[in-house]
Design an enzyme around this catalytic site. Structure first.
Site, PDB file in Angstrom:
ATOM      1  CB  CYS A 144      -0.952   0.004   1.195  1.00 56.41           C
ATOM      2  SG  CYS A 144      -2.112  -1.374   1.175  1.00 56.41           S
ATOM      3  CB  CYS A 464      -0.093   0.561   7.868  1.00 58.30           C
ATOM      4  SG  CYS A 464      -1.813   0.542   7.282  1.00 58.30           S
TER       5      CYS A 464
END
Length: 480
Positions: A144, A464
């Site tokens: 991500c 994250c």
């Protein structure tokens, strides 16, 4: 570790300041919707402006950033391909900046689930957008934070003096992910070119069993732990005492603020995206302001029947692409550009992918602040990636825990909790959407625009990523 995390949940509740514990969660969800305007009106006088410029170090600037509308997977973009979306983002950047197509030194793009036909997606998208074929391009992947990696790769090339102008970006296309035959079936298929006789071919066919025809979907679990990210997020929320109500309130906040930003024209990074046979898409389609009552009716999505993560408080599968123009400051000024922001210090972190999979912001925030010589109070704009509402709220509780700081961060004092009136004020991934490879550029571009709109000096981006990784970056407003 699970026992330790439960102990942490109790400890953080005991040690939290007035912004900690359940009170902090609720302050970050429901009350901010009602009190943010008053808080803004009563803001303290502007601080003395300072800069993070370093003598002898090239200043790197964000000139412009754009993105296609982020759409729910399986909707309007469904018949396109990833490089098509990335090409549209690049074309939007070219149009927004009037950048000559041969004035870029390098192009780097992030993506997560690769389309097998375009292994170097960055190159195909760049050629499709009309960039010179003399410009090198490569594709990166870091879950991500893939487009974060694309941007910092650009920063590294410029800092090293290798380039003066780099286009970075990212794309994800969840409407059509690669689906493979089973390994046993693939093995037989790979042998077929060598089967020259009818007997050899029939022999291979005879080896096929019905079970071999079952398709293999892309992995939805962490390879190292065999656990889905949603399941991990549910455990994390439970360990930190984050309730279903807390998460629904935060998700509602995200959608409400995103809708407000969309209606007021703040999401100016969005460029129209033509879709063959379907016209032009001009805005995100995942922003939906619901109610606590409606959200409360949804069943848990991962841990049943007692889990707290649902479709309403988790980010949705998204198609979308982003692109940014990053330049050396003097080069940008010589071409007549007025940069949006300086890109300053950045860090990457890694931690335990089993019990701390989504705590990247907790590790990255103090590390990047220390690197830049800043305090949490110096930050005027926070843009944190919202994978799940529970993930965000667990990070905020970890950041507000002396015990966590001392036992996991190697710090004597807690990191602290961001000011809620500065946190994801235009919505986030929960509402706007989260194309895995494209979100990082959105976060940085949004930070730059918010710094100008809210008259701030420093912004902090944090996210994250799968594998227990994280990213943090300091963005500094470009002077008027």
């Amino acid at each position: 570790m699970a026992t330790t995390m439960l102990r942490l949940a109790r400890s953080s509740h005991r040690l939290c300041s007035p912004l900690g514990g359940v009170e902090a969660v609720r302050a970050l969800s429901t009350s901010v919707l009602h009190h943010a305007p008053e808080a803004k009106a009563a803001a303290a006088p502007a601080k003395t402006k300072k800069t993070l410029a370093k003598q002898g170090v090239r200043n790197i600037v964000l000139v412009e950033g754009v993105r296609t509308p982020f759409l729910q997977a399986g909707t309007t973009y469904a018949n396109m391909m990833p490089h098509d979306l990335q090409r549209q983002a690049l074309l939007g950047l070219l149009q927004r900046t009037s950048l000559p197509r041969d004035m870029v030194d390098y192009i780097v793009v992030g993506t997560v689930i690769q389309e097998v036909k375009t292994s170097n997606l960055a190159r195909e998208a760049a050629l499709g957008a009309g960039f010179s074929d003399r410009i090198p391009a490569h594709t990166v992947t870091m879950a991500c934070i893939s487009s974060n990696q694309a941007m910092t790769t650009a920063c590294g090339l410029i800092a090293a003096g290798q380039c003066d102008a780099v286009v970075a970006g990212g794309v994800e296309f969840m409407s059509d992910v690669p689906i493979r035959f089973s390994r046993k079936m693939r093995s037989i298929m790979m042998k077929t070119p060598k089967a020259k006789t009818a007997g050899a071919k029939l022999g291979l066919l005879a080896q096929i069993r019905p079970s071999y025809l079952a398709p293999e979907l892309p992995g939805v679990t962490e390879f190292s732990t065999n656990e889905t990210m949603g399941h991990s997020a549910d455990r994390l929320a439970a360990a930190f005492g984050v309730t279903r109500k807390d998460q629904d309130e935060f998700a509602l906040r995200s959608h409400t603020l995103a809708k407000k930003a969309q209606d007021e024209g703040h999401l100016s990074d969005v460029v129209p995206c033509p879709v063959p046979g379907k016209g032009v898409v001009a805005k995100d389609n995942g922003i939906r302001v619901s109610s606590m009552e409606q959200m409360g009716k949804l069943r848990p999505a991962f841990v049943r029947p007692h889990g707290t993560i649902t479709a309403a408080n988790a980010s949705f599968l998204t198609d979308g692409a982003s692109a940014v123009l990053i330049m050396e400051e003097q080069k940008a000024l010589s071409m007549g550009y007025k940069p949006l922001a300086y890109l300053r210090d950045f860090v990457y972190t890694s931690q335990d992918p089993k019990d701390q999979l989504l705590l990247g912001p907790t590790y990255a925030t103090p590390k990047v602040l220390d690197r830049a010589g800043l305090k949490l109070q110096d930050i005027d704009v926070f843009e944190y990636h919202e994978a799940f509402a529970g993930q965000i709220l667990a990070n905020l509780k970890a950041m507000d825990s002396e015990w966590f700081a001392q036992n996991y961060l190697g710090r004597q004092t807690k990191v602290g909790v961001p000011d809620v009136n500065k946190f994801n004020n235009w919505g986030g991934s929960l509402s706007i959407g989260h194309p895995f490879g494209a979100t990082g550029c959105r976060l940085v571009t949004t930070t730059a625009h918010r710094l100008k709109k809210e008259d701030g000096q420093f912004g902090l981006v944090a996210a994250c990523a799968a594998g227990g990784q994280g990213h943090g970056m300091i963005v500094e407003r470009y002077p008027s």
